[in-house]
Design a protein around this motif. Structure first.
Motif, PDB file in Angstrom:
ATOM      1  N   THR A 178      44.512 -13.715   6.246  1.00 55.39           N
ATOM      2  CA  THR A 178      45.319 -14.732   5.620  1.00 55.39           C
ATOM      3  C   THR A 178      46.128 -15.660   6.429  1.00 55.39           C
ATOM      4  OG1 THR A 178      47.381 -13.111   5.225  1.00 55.39           O
ATOM      5  CG2 THR A 178      45.780 -13.242   3.430  1.00 55.39           C
ATOM      6  N   ASP A 179      46.025 -15.157   7.825  1.00 57.26           N
ATOM      7  CA  ASP A 179      46.878 -15.901   8.796  1.00 57.26           C
ATOM      8  C   ASP A 179      48.475 -15.706   8.452  1.00 57.26           C
ATOM      9  OD1 ASP A 179      47.052 -17.052  11.192  1.00 57.26           O
ATOM     10  OD2 ASP A 179      46.942 -19.193  10.607  1.00 57.26           O
ATOM     11  N   THR A 180      48.931 -14.792   8.241  1.00 57.18           N
ATOM     12  CA  THR A 180      50.328 -14.523   7.661  1.00 57.18           C
ATOM     13  C   THR A 180      51.047 -13.560   8.755  1.00 57.18           C
ATOM     14  OG1 THR A 180      49.540 -14.613   5.228  1.00 57.18           O
ATOM     15  CG2 THR A 180      51.807 -13.828   5.815  1.00 57.18           C
ATOM     16  N   ARG A 190      50.483  -9.725  12.573  1.00 58.73           N
ATOM     17  CA  ARG A 190      49.894 -10.788  11.773  1.00 58.73           C
ATOM     18  C   ARG A 190      48.675 -10.301  11.078  1.00 58.73           C
ATOM     19  NH1 ARG A 190      46.061 -15.016  12.695  1.00 58.73           N
ATOM     20  NH2 ARG A 190      45.676 -14.201  14.973  1.00 58.73           N
ATOM     21  N   MET A 213      49.639 -20.232   9.540  1.00 59.56           N
ATOM     22  CA  MET A 213      50.583 -19.998  10.445  1.00 59.56           C
ATOM     23  C   MET A 213      51.009 -21.138  11.471  1.00 59.56           C
ATOM     24  SD  MET A 213      51.032 -16.705  13.154  1.00 59.56           S
ATOM     25  CE  MET A 213      49.955 -17.483  14.540  1.00 59.56           C
TER      26      MET A 213
END
Length: 80
Positions: free
Chosen positions: A73-75, A69, A1
């Motif tokens: 996966t830091d998505t 969030r 991100m």
């Protein structure tokens, strides 16, 4: 991100935002108000998976955002 999509300013670099922590409720098991305040400010769950966080757009529209969030996966799943 590395970017957040601000609803007002569009997609902006993450450097413009300030992380304000997880959005969660105060634990009802803690009866002492001072201990509850300490827990709310300093103790984090750090979950693995989807979480809700607060971000402040400091270098833009100066508004608060609620961001869903996935921490594994830091998505970014959703920005409100």
């Amino acid at each position: 991100m590395h970017e957040l999509a601000c609803p007002r300013c569009g997609r902006r670099p993450l450097d413009e935002f300030v992380f304000a922590g997880e959005r969660r409720t105060s634990p009802s098991a803690i009866a002492d108000p001072d201990a509850r305040d300490f827990d709310e400010v300093w103790i984090f769950d750090n979950p693995d998976g989807p979480t809700t966080e607060r971000w402040f757009h400091a270098a833009g529209c100066r508004r608060w955002l609620t961001v869903r969030r996935d921490t594994s996966t830091d998505t970014v799943l959703e920005v409100v």
